[in-house]
Structure formats: C-alpha cells, structure tokens
Design a protein around this motif. Structure first.
Motif, short mmCIF file in Angstrom:
data_model
loop_
_atom_site.label_atom_id
_atom_site.label_comp_id
_atom_site.label_asym_id
_atom_site.label_seq_id
_atom_site.Cartn_x
_atom_site.Cartn_y
_atom_site.Cartn_z
N VAL B 71 0.83 -1.21 0.00
CA VAL B 71 0.00 0.00 0.00
C VAL B 71 0.87 1.26 0.00
N GLU B 87 5.97 2.66 3.36
CA GLU B 87 4.78 2.17 4.05
C GLU B 87 4.12 3.34 4.77
N THR B 168 -6.24 4.00 3.18
CA THR B 168 -7.40 3.33 3.77
C THR B 168 -8.14 2.51 2.71
N THR B 171 -6.09 -0.53 1.44
CA THR B 171 -6.08 -1.60 2.45
C THR B 171 -7.44 -2.29 2.48
N GLN B 175 -8.31 -6.26 1.95
CA GLN B 175 -9.19 -7.03 2.83
C GLN B 175 -10.36 -7.66 2.06
N LYS B 240 -13.91 0.43 4.26
CA LYS B 240 -12.86 -0.18 5.09
C LYS B 240 -13.49 -0.96 6.24
N TRP B 279 -4.10 -6.07 8.66
CA TRP B 279 -4.67 -5.07 7.74
C TRP B 279 -5.82 -4.30 8.38
N ALA B 282 -4.36 -1.32 9.76
CA ALA B 282 -3.67 -0.46 8.79
C ALA B 282 -4.64 0.52 8.13
N GLY B 283 -4.10 1.62 7.62
CA GLY B 283 -4.94 2.63 6.96
C GLY B 283 -5.75 3.38 8.00
#
Lengths: 382, 297
Positions: B71, B87, B168, B171, B175, B240, B279, B282-283
């Motif tokens: 990402v 990252e 976001t 990620t 997912q 998300k 994950w 993350a974001g």
C-alpha cells in the motif's frame, strides 16, 4: 465502473424531479392504514397519474405497454420517487412487480392485451395466491387442487399470506394439476377472479395489530382454461420467472429509504442527547455504512442484470443483508426514542412491521440455502 | 450509470489473478507488472490509470495474501511522486507505533492523530525488531517517538488527506480480496471433508456459515469499488469497515469450517486470520472509520 448519470439518465432524472415537484403537492392526504378501500383508491389514483405522465411500466417491454427503459432508468425512478416522498407502489405491487411481468413474459397475445393495460392504468389490483398453510418455504409442496372440467378448472384449497386480498380483482394462483407427478412438475399458474363464486377472504391480523394480509378459501372455484398462463403443469417454471423479478429491484427504494432513516435518526439522537452515547453513535455509523453499501449493491446488481438480460443471484445476497440491517435499524431507533418505543407510535409500527422482513419473500434461512447451493455450489444435504 | 467492470478492468483483474495464483511473485515481478505505477501519469512512466483500477489490483493482491509494503509503495508513488519502497503508518491511540518491513523501506509516511502527515526517510527512525503475530509481516517498534524533520504536510493539506484516504481504501481492497479468499478456502474444504457419510458442506449449519461469509465479502467488494469511483471520504470509511469485518470474520469462520485442522500451523488458515488482523489496523482502524462515519451523520 461508472456511478454517475449518462446525459440521457440526467435528462430523465431532471424531468422526473420536475414532474414530482409539481405533482406531489396536488395529492390528497394518505388514507388511514386500516382503510383498505381508501388505500386501494389512493394507490390506484397514483398509478393513474404515473400512467398519464408516461411513467407507468417503465421497465416493462414496449410490446407489453411498457416503456422498455433499461434497469438503470428504472432505478433512477425508484430513487427519485422515494427521495421526493412519493407514494409507494402499495396495492399495485403484485400487478406491477409479479403478475404483470410474468404475463408479459409467458402470456399469449390475448392474455397480454386483457391483463396488462389495466395494471398499468391502475384499474385492476392483483394479489398473490402462492403460499399455503402447509407450503411455506417448501412452496412446491402446495396442495390446492385444480381439476379440469370442460373449459374450466375447478379449484379447491386454501392460500395464506395473501396481501391486498380484500381489495384485489385478480389473484395469481398456483394450483396442483397433477398430484402424481414429482412436486415441481404438477403445478399450474392460473389467473383467478377474486369475485368468482367460491372465493372467501378471511383477513389475518398481524402482530402489529393490522390486517396486512389474508387467508383465501377456495371452494370449487371455476377458472376458465383461457386464464391459464403457460402450459398445464408448467407453473413452477412460470413462477420462477416472477420470483427472479421480485429479488431484482423490488426492495431498491427501501434501501434508499433506510439511508434517509439513518440520517433522520441521527438528527433525532443529536437533538435528544442520545448521540453522546458512544455505542449508539457507532451503531448508527455502522448502519449508515451498511445501507450505503446496500444501495451500491443494488446499483451493481442492476448494472449486471442490464448487461446480462436477467436478474442475477446477487439479489439473495442483498435480501439477506438488507432485511437484517433493517431490523437492526428499528432496534437502534427504539434506543434513540427511549421510553417512546413502548408506545404504539409510528416507530413502533415500523419496528413490528420490520419483523416480517427476514420471513417474507423467502426467509433468511432459505436465502442462505440459495447462496450456499446456487452461488457457492455446496452440495444439497440428505 | 454502468456500475460494472469494463473489458479493460476485467482483463487487468484476470491478468493479475493468473500471475498470483499458486505462487508468490518476487518484488521485482510486482514492480515489472506495474502494481505500484498504476496511477502514476503516463508521461512520468506510469500507466495513468485511476483508483478503480488500483483497487482491482489490490483486491487480487489481498486474495493472494501478498507480503510486503504494497500500500505505502503505491500511495507514495501516486500521491507524492516518490519512488522506492514505502509504508503508511498511523500513530495509534493505544500501544506502540509499529512499522512493518522497516529495513526494506526507503520512506515511512507517518499519519499523526491530528491527520497531519510526515514523510520520513526510513533510516531516520530509531526502531527495534519485535516478534509479530503474522510471520509474513515482520514488525519494528519505533522507540522515542516520531523524529521531527523529513517532509511535513500540515493537517488538511491535500497530500495528507490523499495519503490517508488512498491508504485506507487500498487496504480495504486488500481485505476485500482476502475475504473472498476465505470463502474459496472454506468452500473447497467443506466440499471434500466427509463426516457422517457426506461432505460437511451438505450440512446447513456449515452452508449458512459459508453463505454469510460470501454475503459479507460481496457487500465489502461492491462498497470498495463504489468508494473508488466516488472517492468520497464517508464511503471510503464505510468500505474499510465492511471489508475489515468481511476479512476478519471470514477468516474466523474459515478456521471454524476447517475444524481441528484449522488450529494447526500446517493448514495455513491461521495466516489468513493473522493478515486480516494486521490489515484491520492499517490505513484506518475500526474506531477511526466509525468516527468518520458518525461525523458525517
């Protein structure tokens, strides 16, 4: 992937908005929910206005009296009428969304000419005689018998969960014509007049205290053979055509309505302090995400259906998630309004009505079977 | 409206899926196919595509459970014009600041709680390796806070907003792909594992578990696509949230369908769950997404 309107769609939306802005203020007050003749008159008058303005049967084929527009235009119609607070399809539901499209697909030229125009003009109301006391989720187990006698079928049996039965002119009826055939192969689709001798309607009181549907008792009712749709014993296939329509866009406008409801609830919650409750605020946030995504799923399903020509199985995914999200919305609403949730008010009426969502039009358990077996290809159990 | 994949998008998706099926490509291969240059303008050597194409590609990367700073590297190139590996990390509200794959990185894009962004050379961080729950996503703990310097972008600056939003959404796309993978794995196992004389997938208890997994994965996938088309902050947060739920619960249910085997190291189902957990943070994590959504209500 495009979400915006094409020039033609934007034009259609603009003209529809203008028409709704002009027409809705002219409408009379909505009738009391218990006033069935009043509801019929109100719903059919609205349908007549749609017909006169060229908005009736938008998604029906042109040779069936419709406008033959693509599903995305139909979706714009549903979105805009809901946004403007226009009347729902109401008593016209079965005619416009079940029986009509089925007749348009399976009917002879004579049947199409007889049945379709009165539906579009709001002159005739249809109801659905599918479920029986012993044939619910297992619809193909239905036992209402039809025996051929000259140029008519003689029908005896009973039906249940029939919405609008008290004010309907016609019933799309599933009957068993061959009791010896495997259960899916002995069923026939008939159009039955509701004023035929031998038809008795007994309203059923729902847990909300209203009479939204009824039981039908059929005692040697004569239905002309000419009112049979499709071949004798081919009714199951004919019916599946109808059900795929039902799962296409039937709940689209309600997805729009629920998005609006979440926002209305949030405003209420802000006003009465409930929004300060972190848990409640986050539940509203989650519901907001869910209904937005469900609306996107409708748009996705409709775009796919437009490209492929038939409503896809994505409708089951939508129905499953939508009906459960809607019930959660009503539970959250009860927490927002607090003690008022115990009063017999409009929020309570919606909450009670919403309990039918995971049961009607295929229970959530049946939807999961469909998803597992037809979409995921899991084997049928023994 | 034509909310479905175009022919080009279908080809992009199919090409990547083929490349990533049953094998782990090298970083050089991912660079060669242009995974990190998808949205870089053509004059700058990129493919000049948009966010919808990027989410389709990242959905496939998620389905393949690819390791590495995917990402951040894409976002650094697309939003900041930075080459090299990068990252995106967000300073958490609780617990230490963790950076995955730190020694491989050129840049670290740090999002602060006030939504400001600091772009730092990876070497500027004082960090210690720590044992990570996901063996394919090694972590370093940043000691002594985020150092000043690098390129700061104040709260509200378009670069800061874009890095946060893109990270976001991409990620979420990972997912969504991971969620779809959990369905595939669970269904494949349920069709072959036999108990009581029939495949366990013939039992409704298992079927309904799988059906709910698919429903969550499908809704998440469409939400991610729609957010990529609209670019709307509220929709990105919602996507998300739904994709995290689909991936984490999907991996849990996948493990459950696998029964005792699911609890073993060999069955590898645990890798899906551990990645979904990684994950998920993350974001933008769940709390943050819910707050963004509530803020719009």
């Amino acid at each position: 992937m495009k979400l915006g309107d094409t020039p033609a769609e934007a034009d259609f939306r603009g003209r529809l908005r203008e028409w709704l802005g002009k027409t809705l203020p002219e409408l009379p007050a909505a009738p009391d929910p218990g006033d069935w003749p009043g509801r019929r008159a109100y719903d059919t008058a609205w349908q007549r206005r749609l017909f006169d303005a060229g908005y009736a049967g938008l998604h029906w084929p042109v040779d069936a009296g419709g406008k033959g527009v693509g599903p995305s235009m139909h979706l714009i119609f549903l979105e805009e009428t809901e946004r403007a607070g226009a009347p729902y399809v109401g008593a016209n539901f079965v005619g416009l969304l079940h029986a009509g499209p089925t007749v348009a697909t399976e009917g002879t030229p004579e049947q199409r000419a007889r049945f379709l125009p009165p539906i579009l003009r709001g002159e005739e109301i249809w109801c659905q005689g599918f479920s029986e006391p012993d044939a619910g989720s297992d619809l193909a187990a239905l036992r209402t018998r039809a025996v051929r006698d000259g140029d008519a079928y003689v029908v005896t049996g009973s039906k249940i969960w029939t919405s609008h039965a008290e004010v309907a002119d016609w019933c799309e009826l599933l009957v068993r014509t061959d009791p010896d055939a495997p259960k899916h192969r002995g069923i026939t689709w008939l159009a039955m007049r509701m004023d035929a001798p031998g038809v008795t309607v007994r309203p059923l009181r729902t847990l909300a205290g209203t009479t939204e549907f009824a039981e039908l008792f059929l005692d040697e009712v004569r239905v002309p053979v000419g009112d049979r749709l499709g071949a004798e014993n081919d009714g199951w296939r004919v019916t599946m055509v109808t059900l795929s329509f039902e799962r296409g866009t039937a709940f689209a406008s309600e997805a729009v309505a629920c998005r609006r409801e979440v926002r209305r609830l949030a405003r209420l919650a802000r006003a009465d302090g409930a929004f300060d409750d972190l848990e409640l605020r986050r539940e509203l946030a989650l519901l907001s995400a869910e209904f937005t995504a469900l609306w996107r799923l409708v748009q996705w399903n409709v775009s796919e259906a437009a490209a492929r020509g038939v409503p896809g199985a994505g409708g089951s995914v939508f129905k499953l998630r939508f009906s459960e999200a809607r019930q959660r919305l009503h539970d959250v609403a009860a927490r927002v309004v607090g003690a008022d949730a115990l009063l017999d008010g409009p929020w309570t009426a919606q909450r009670l009505q919403g309990l039918s969502y995971t049961i009607a039009a295929g229970t959530s358990q049946i939807q999961r079977n469909i998803v597992a077996q037809r979409l995921l290809g899991l084997p049928k159990g023994r | 409206m034509e909310f479905r994949l175009t022919e080009d998008q279908r080809r992009l998706q199919a090409g990547l899926r083929e490349l990533l099926t049953d094998r782990q490509p090298t970083w050089a291969e991912l660079t060669d196919v242009g995974l990190f240059q998808l949205r870089v303008p053509e004059p700058d050597g990129g493919l000049g595509l948009g966010l919808p194409e990027a989410v389709l590609a990242f959905e496939e990367a998620g389905r393949a459970v690819l390791p590495g700073p995917l990402v951040g590297t894409e976002v650094a190139a697309a939003a900041l014009g930075l080459g090299g590996r990068a990252e995106v990390v967000r300073v958490p509200s609780r617990g230490p600041l963790l950076v995955p794959d730190l020694p491989e990185l050129d840049h670290v894009l740090v999002l602060h709680p006030d939504d400001s962004l600091a772009v730092l050379p990876a070497a500027a961080l004082d960090a210690t390796p720590v044992r990570a729950v996901d063996p394919d996503r090694p972590l370093w703990r940043v000691d002594g806070g985020v150092p000043p310097g690098g390129h700061p972008f104040a709260t509200g600056r378009p670069e800061a907003r874009r890095v946060a939003a893109d990270a976001t959404l991409l990620t979420a796309a990972l997912q969504a792909g991971l969620a779809a993978r959990t369905v595939t794995e669970a269904v494949a196992y349920a069709r072959t594992r036999t108990q009581f004389g029939q495949p366990i997938g013939a039992f409704q208890a298992v079927q309904h578990l799988c059906a709910d997994m698919l429903a969550r994965a499908e809704l998440a996938r469409v939400a991610v696509y729609a957010a990529a088309v609209s670019g709307d902050a509220e929709e990105i947060a919602g996507a998300k949230l739904l994709a995290d739920e689909a991936a984490v619960r999907g991996a849990r249910d996948c493990l459950q369908v696998h029964g005792g085997m699911g609890f073993t190291w060999e069955a590898r189902v645990h890798r899906l769950l551990k990645r979904a957990w990684a994950w998920e943070q993350a974001g933008a994590d769940r709390e943050r997404c819910l707050d963004v959504l509530a803020g719009h209500l």
